[in-house]
Design a protein around this motif. Structure first.
Motif, PDB file in Angstrom:
ATOM      1  N   VAL A   1      -3.172  27.423  79.039  1.00  0.00           N
ATOM      2  CA  VAL A   1      -3.203  28.263  77.845  1.00  0.00           C
ATOM      3  C   VAL A   1      -3.233  27.354  76.625  1.00  0.00           C
ATOM      4  CG1 VAL A   1      -1.986  29.980  76.451  1.00  0.00           C
ATOM      5  CG2 VAL A   1      -1.973  30.167  78.945  1.00  0.00           C
ATOM      6  N   LEU A   2      -4.195  27.586  75.765  1.00  0.00           N
ATOM      7  CA  LEU A   2      -4.261  26.930  74.459  1.00  0.00           C
ATOM      8  C   LEU A   2      -4.056  28.019  73.412  1.00  0.00           C
ATOM      9  CD1 LEU A   2      -7.480  24.772  75.056  1.00  0.00           C
ATOM     10  CD2 LEU A   2      -5.114  23.984  75.182  1.00  0.00           C
ATOM     11  N   THR A   3      -3.038  27.880  72.586  1.00  0.00           N
ATOM     12  CA  THR A   3      -2.754  28.922  71.613  1.00  0.00           C
ATOM     13  C   THR A   3      -2.089  28.318  70.389  1.00  0.00           C
ATOM     14  OG1 THR A   3      -1.832  31.145  71.368  1.00  0.00           O
ATOM     15  CG2 THR A   3      -0.457  29.525  72.492  1.00  0.00           C
ATOM     16  N   ALA A   4      -1.817  29.165  69.411  1.00  0.00           N
ATOM     17  CA  ALA A   4      -1.188  28.723  68.164  1.00  0.00           C
ATOM     18  C   ALA A   4       0.122  29.464  67.967  1.00  0.00           C
ATOM     19  CB  ALA A   4      -2.116  28.960  66.978  1.00  0.00           C
TER      20      ALA A   4
ATOM     21  N   PHE B   1       0.002  24.639  77.351  1.00  0.00           N
ATOM     22  CA  PHE B   1       0.993  24.706  78.418  1.00  0.00           C
ATOM     23  C   PHE B   1       0.365  25.390  79.615  1.00  0.00           C
ATOM     24  CE2 PHE B   1       1.432  28.619  76.043  1.00  0.00           C
ATOM     25  CZ  PHE B   1       1.645  29.601  77.006  1.00  0.00           C
ATOM     26  N   LYS B   2       1.019  25.251  80.746  1.00  0.00           N
ATOM     27  CA  LYS B   2       0.553  25.916  81.964  1.00  0.00           C
ATOM     28  C   LYS B   2       1.291  27.229  82.112  1.00  0.00           C
ATOM     29  CE  LYS B   2      -0.227  25.484  86.915  1.00  0.00           C
ATOM     30  NZ  LYS B   2      -0.144  24.627  88.118  1.00  0.00           N
ATOM     31  N   ALA B   3       0.528  28.338  82.111  1.00  0.00           N
ATOM     32  CA  ALA B   3       1.125  29.667  82.204  1.00  0.00           C
ATOM     33  C   ALA B   3       1.611  29.920  83.619  1.00  0.00           C
ATOM     34  CB  ALA B   3       0.097  30.719  81.827  1.00  0.00           C
ATOM     35  N   PRO B   4       2.682  30.689  83.759  1.00  0.00           N
ATOM     36  CA  PRO B   4       3.096  31.128  85.087  1.00  0.00           C
ATOM     37  C   PRO B   4       2.082  32.114  85.649  1.00  0.00           C
ATOM     38  CG  PRO B   4       4.348  32.282  83.410  1.00  0.00           C
ATOM     39  CD  PRO B   4       3.522  31.249  82.694  1.00  0.00           C
TER      40      PRO B   4
ATOM     41  N   VAL C   1      -9.723  17.156  79.192  1.00  0.00           N
ATOM     42  CA  VAL C   1      -9.401  17.475  80.577  1.00  0.00           C
ATOM     43  C   VAL C   1      -7.965  17.978  80.630  1.00  0.00           C
ATOM     44  CG1 VAL C   1     -11.015  15.793  81.521  1.00  0.00           C
ATOM     45  CG2 VAL C   1      -8.630  15.124  81.115  1.00  0.00           C
ATOM     46  N   SER C   2      -7.668  18.750  81.683  1.00  0.00           N
ATOM     47  CA  SER C   2      -6.349  19.353  81.834  1.00  0.00           C
ATOM     48  C   SER C   2      -5.830  19.109  83.235  1.00  0.00           C
ATOM     49  CB  SER C   2      -6.432  20.855  81.569  1.00  0.00           C
ATOM     50  OG  SER C   2      -5.322  21.534  82.103  1.00  0.00           O
ATOM     51  N   ALA C   3      -4.511  18.989  83.337  1.00  0.00           N
ATOM     52  CA  ALA C   3      -3.876  18.850  84.642  1.00  0.00           C
ATOM     53  C   ALA C   3      -3.975  20.122  85.464  1.00  0.00           C
ATOM     54  CB  ALA C   3      -2.411  18.464  84.456  1.00  0.00           C
ATOM     55  N   CYS C   4      -4.414  21.241  84.850  1.00  0.00           N
ATOM     56  CA  CYS C   4      -4.452  22.532  85.547  1.00  0.00           C
ATOM     57  C   CYS C   4      -5.722  22.751  86.353  1.00  0.00           C
ATOM     58  CB  CYS C   4      -4.315  23.673  84.541  1.00  0.00           C
ATOM     59  SG  CYS C   4      -2.779  23.656  83.599  1.00  0.00           S
ATOM     60  N   ASP C   5      -6.785  21.975  86.088  1.00  0.00           N
ATOM     61  CA  ASP C   5      -8.054  22.243  86.759  1.00  0.00           C
ATOM     62  C   ASP C   5      -8.929  20.999  86.714  1.00  0.00           C
ATOM     63  OD1 ASP C   5      -9.349  22.234  84.131  1.00  0.00           O
ATOM     64  OD2 ASP C   5      -8.524  24.239  83.873  1.00  0.00           O
ATOM     65  N   SER C   6     -10.185  21.137  87.148  1.00  0.00           N
ATOM     66  CA  SER C   6     -11.122  19.998  87.194  1.00  0.00           C
ATOM     67  C   SER C   6     -12.257  20.157  86.200  1.00  0.00           C
ATOM     68  CB  SER C   6     -11.685  19.859  88.614  1.00  0.00           C
ATOM     69  OG  SER C   6     -10.661  19.582  89.541  1.00  0.00           O
ATOM     70  N   MET C   7     -12.020  20.828  85.087  1.00  0.00           N
ATOM     71  CA  MET C   7     -13.051  21.056  84.086  1.00  0.00           C
ATOM     72  C   MET C   7     -13.020  19.988  83.007  1.00  0.00           C
ATOM     73  SD  MET C   7     -12.665  25.145  83.390  1.00  0.00           S
ATOM     74  CE  MET C   7     -12.790  26.336  84.729  1.00  0.00           C
TER      75      MET C   7
END
Length: 869
Positions: free
Chosen positions: A406-409, A479-482, A602-608
């Motif tokens: 999640v990317l947010t403000a 952050f990584k959402a549940p 890049v993100s630890a949540c995926d391979s994008m």
């Protein structure tokens, strides 16, 4: 030889806006319809007049001439004015599949209100046609269609059977090379008619698939001929052995499908998308003309289909009229010349203003619906300021359970901004941002990565209070959402203090962006190397910006005769985020008149590899693209399309000369395009985009095409003028623009369904909405909807057109029929399958708990469910 029947079909093709504005053409439309009504009243021998297959023209007319509505209703009900089935004659390849459905829904609604719909899918001027169009026709009860550009049946015939990927088909009348205007110049003078008619007759009869021959009498913005009855009689004198009649288009199509109008030779079957060359101009350059406007349209489609409508269906069904208003305004932007960008600059400005208006409606529907869904009362929060505190509400717009990035403000109060006359009020002062983590309802703490902190202004709105304006610290976080259920919600509460991420992490190692699954290495020449750590496969020389001269116009790309492709100059590359959740670098690019900034993350949540390209374009007459070598020569591309996918081969440089139009190497796509040979590379965008796949295996993404003329004559890629010559300086696309895209290394098992899920995870992620005035008693509990079934992709969840039900539409991306299952967070009263026009097919059996329903979806098919509470 059987007796022929020549059907004279009176019509006009009315571009609502093109080289003139909607206001100018609209004023002419009023005069045209006024004269048409008088003509039909005076000439009972004219059975009907085809008003271009789009109801918006009568909407425009009746807005100015409301006194004539009873008369228009009578003429439409009696079939003397043929209208529909479309709301507007759209470009059919740029809008989303859901937008095409809404276009037909609006046309059905308007036709019903006026008394009758023309039951022929009429598409006389679109720049090619998507593969799903026959399926959509059948979903709206239409068994026949008319088309012109892009159709290629492998035979010079006027009748085909056009088949969609799911097997649905329609009888297609293919307009002659001269198009819908072939009979527009038939002279009134009998002597001249005798000279002209044989050539027209021979062209039409030579390709006739039955004894019924259509002669379209009309052209762009032509008023109805007042001598139609006389023209019929004069042609009858020239055809003593045959019959000549004035006909409605629907009657003609019914005749060619009837027993007595059986084809004199079997219909040729054509399948899939129709975007071929050589028959008449297909004009595919419109796919990249005014590209920023197309991207804005795609984002608005996405917000309507996957945010506003699902939220309103779950929580605020009384907002359905606002959704209809938004769709009507948006679809008005889809007229083929308007959305294609091959129009006057004033038209482009009108389209942009309509998009702005629709965006405002959609954002308010999303805000209001989300507030109701989670029980947030902004007025109560204003009345009890001491009880309000910040919270972050998560909502999952996918119909499947998932976690993810999640990317947010977030915003943190610093100081009141007092609005109004000065008085004794003193602004309250706060502390602003302090480090925090997010806590779930169960007490689990979620670390956040701060990406940016800036001073900002925020306005909090309420229904019964003036807005509250504040100075705030705006803090962008990752952050990584549940895990959240499909269309489900959760509330996270900020808690003071910091925290460190556990598990997989993103980091920067020796200048490379690294996670446990992917590595991105930016080079000094501006390119990047991406390595898939699971397969070991590498993709080099990615993310290079290339520019080339474009001597074309809004219809057609035309390279310089000495083709010049040049790389932009890379500037400094710097790391802008180092983890632990996301890592990112920034590269600046420049060229003559072009400044660009590329952000790759890049993100630890995926391979994008998520990318944002910001461009300040001040250059003219050029095409800017991004290159992605896949290293897979000769492989086809699997491209996302409306409500499915299409496989296309790589296209090399055209060989030889072409009299009409040089075939292009680019192609349209929706959502993604992938090149694979076991493993491969996928390119993802929020909506519509133009790409090229070279025989060497390089993908190119069009960022923009800058041109300065509506039409130029005698291009290297097209002889003659495609439109009226006029200057279009705004089509140079000067100024700032932004394009988001993503790259994903693919494994051997990543097919269409996987690509669709990756696209959702990238461009429809779990959405975080910050409530600085959250009251503790507010409860975020969405009823949720889950869709399961191998290969099924969600199209939309929406309020039903009639009644209080919820409509869920999905499509099957697979080659086999499947049994889908929908599970809801509420008890269902009943459920039934429907066509896309929401007319019922048959009732479905509910599961034992009353919260689930199963349903069949054929291979490459579409399913529409109506769920009643």
């Amino acid at each position: 030889m059987p007796k022929l029947t020549f059907h004279l079909i009176p019509h006009t093709h009315w571009d609502r806006e093109w080289y003139l504005t909607r206001g100018q053409f609209g004023a002419r439309l009023i005069r045209m319809v006024d004269q048409l009504v008088e003509l039909l009243g005076a000439e009972p021998g004219i059975p009907g007049f085809l008003l271009d297959g789009q109801t918006v023209l009568l909407e425009d007319y009746l807005r100015v001439r409301p006194d004539r509505e009873p008369l228009i209703r009578e003429l439409v009900s009696n079939g003397r004015i043929e209208t529909g089935p479309w709301y507007v004659l759209a470009d059919e390849q740029i809008p989303s599949g859901e937008a095409l459905i809404r276009n037909l829904l609006l046309g059905k609604t308007d036709s019903a209100r006026l008394g009758r719909r023309m039951d022929v899918l009429y598409s006389p001027d679109a720049f090619g046609h998507p593969a799903v169009l026959p399926m959509l026709a059948r979903e709206f009860g239409l068994e026949s269609a008319v088309a012109w550009r892009g159709v290629s049946g492998g035979a010079d015939a006027d009748l085909f059977r056009w088949q969609a990927p799911n097997g649905d088909s329609v009888v297609l009348y293919h307009l002659p090379p001269d198009g819908y205007e072939i009979g527009s110049t038939l002279p009134a003078d009998p002597k001249e008619l005798k000279k002209v008619w044989p050539a027209v007759r021979d062209r039409l009869v030579a390709r006739a698939g039955s004894e019924h021959v259509a002669v379209f009498v009309g052209a762009d913005h032509h008023f109805a001929r007042t001598d139609l009855v006389a023209l019929r009689d004069r042609l009858a004198e020239l055809e003593p052995a045959n019959e000549v009649r004035l006909s409605r288009l629907q009657d003609f199509m019914a005749r060619v499908q009837s027993t007595d109008g059986a084809a004199t030779r079997p219909y040729h079957v054509i399948a899939g998308e129709q975007r071929f060359y050589g028959y008449t101009w297909a004009l595919p350059g419109v796919h990249s003309t005014r590209a920023p406007l197309k991207r804005r349209n795609s984002l608005l489609e996405l917000w309507l289909e996957r945010y506003a409508e699902p939220l309103a269906a779950l929580a605020a069904r009384d907002l359905k009229p606002s959704l209809t208003q938004a769709w009507r305004t948006l679809v008005q932007c889809h007229f083929h010349d308007a959305l294609g960008g091959c129009s006057a600059d004033e038209v482009a400005l009108d389209v942009e203003n309509r998009l702005i208006h629709a965006e405002g409606v959609v954002r308010e529907v999303v805000r209001s619906s989300l507030h109701r869904l989670v029980g947030h009362d902004a007025d109560a929060a204003r009345d009890r300021p001491g009880q309000a505190s910040p919270s972050l509400v998560l909502w999952n717009p996918a119909a499947r359970t998932r976690a993810g990035l999640v990317l947010t403000a977030t915003t943190w109060f610093r100081r009141d901004v007092l609005v109004g006359p000065p008085g004794n009020r003193r602004p309250a002062v706060g502390t602003g941002y302090q480090p925090f983590v997010l806590a779930t309802s169960s007490g689990e703490l979620i670390p956040v990565q701060v990406l940016e902190i800036v001073a900002a202004q925020e306005r909090l709105d309420a229904d019964r209070h003036y807005p509250d304006q504040d100075e705030v610290d705006l803090v962008r976080i990752a952050f990584k959402a549940p895990s959240l259920s499909g269309l489900g919600t959760a509330v996270l509460t900020p808690v003071g203090g910091g925290g460190r991420s556990a598990g997989p992490a993103a980091r920067v190692t020796r200048g490379k962006l690294c996670t446990d699954t992917i590595e991105v290495d930016p080079h000094r020449d501006g390119s990047a190397r991406v390595r898939d750590l699971s397969s070991g496969r590498e993709f080099s020389d990615l993310l290079v910006l290339e520019d080339e001269t474009d001597e074309g116009d809004t219809y057609t790309f035309a390279p310089a005769r000495q083709h010049d492709v040049r790389r932009l100059r890379p500037g400094r590359t710097r790391i802008v985020a180092r983890g632990p959740l996301v890592a990112a670098f920034e590269t600046k690019w420049s060229g003559p008149g072009i400044q660009a900034r590329l952000l790759a993350m890049v993100s630890a949540c995926d391979s994008m590899v998520r990318c944002t390209l910001e461009v300040n374009n001040q250059a003219s007459n050029h095409r800017l693209r991004v290159r992605f070598p896949t290293g897979i020569p000769g492989a086809p591309a699997l491209a996302g399309a409306q409500l499915g996918t299409v496989e296309r081969d790589a296209v090399g440089s055209p060989k030889g000369t072409y009299e009409a139009e040089t075939p292009v190497r680019t192609a349209p796509a929706h959502r993604f395009v992938a090149v694979r040979d076991g493993n491969g590379l996928g390119l993802f965008c929020p909506g519509f985009f133009e790409y090229e796949l070279t025989p060497a295996g390089d993908l190119l993404l069009t960022v923009l095409r800058s041109v300065g003329a509506l039409s130029r004559g005698n291009l290297v890629t097209r002889p003659g003028h495609a439109g009226w010559p006029m200057q279009t300086p705004l089509a140079q696309c000067h100024g700032m623009d932004r394009i988001d895209f993503a790259l994903v290394p693919l494994g051997g098992e990543d097919g269409a369904e996987s690509l669709q899920r990756m696209w959702e995870d990238c461009f429809l992620p779990i959405r975080g909405t910050w409530f600085r005035d959250w009251l503790p008693h507010a409860v975020a509990a969405s009823p949720g909807i889950e869709l399961s079934g191998e290969g099924l992709a969600l199209s939309t969840v929406k309020p039903a057109e009639q009644g209080d039900g919820v409509v869920l539409r999905c499509y099957n991306m697979g080659d086999r029929g499947v049994q889908g299952v929908v599970r809801t967070g509420w008890r269902l009263a009943k459920a039934h399958l429907a066509r896309a026009d929401e007319s019922p097919l048959h009732e479905l059996s509910l599961g034992r708990d009353g919260r689930s329903v199963s349903f069949p979806v054929g291979a490459k098919g579409l399913a529409t469910l109506v769920l009643e509470r």
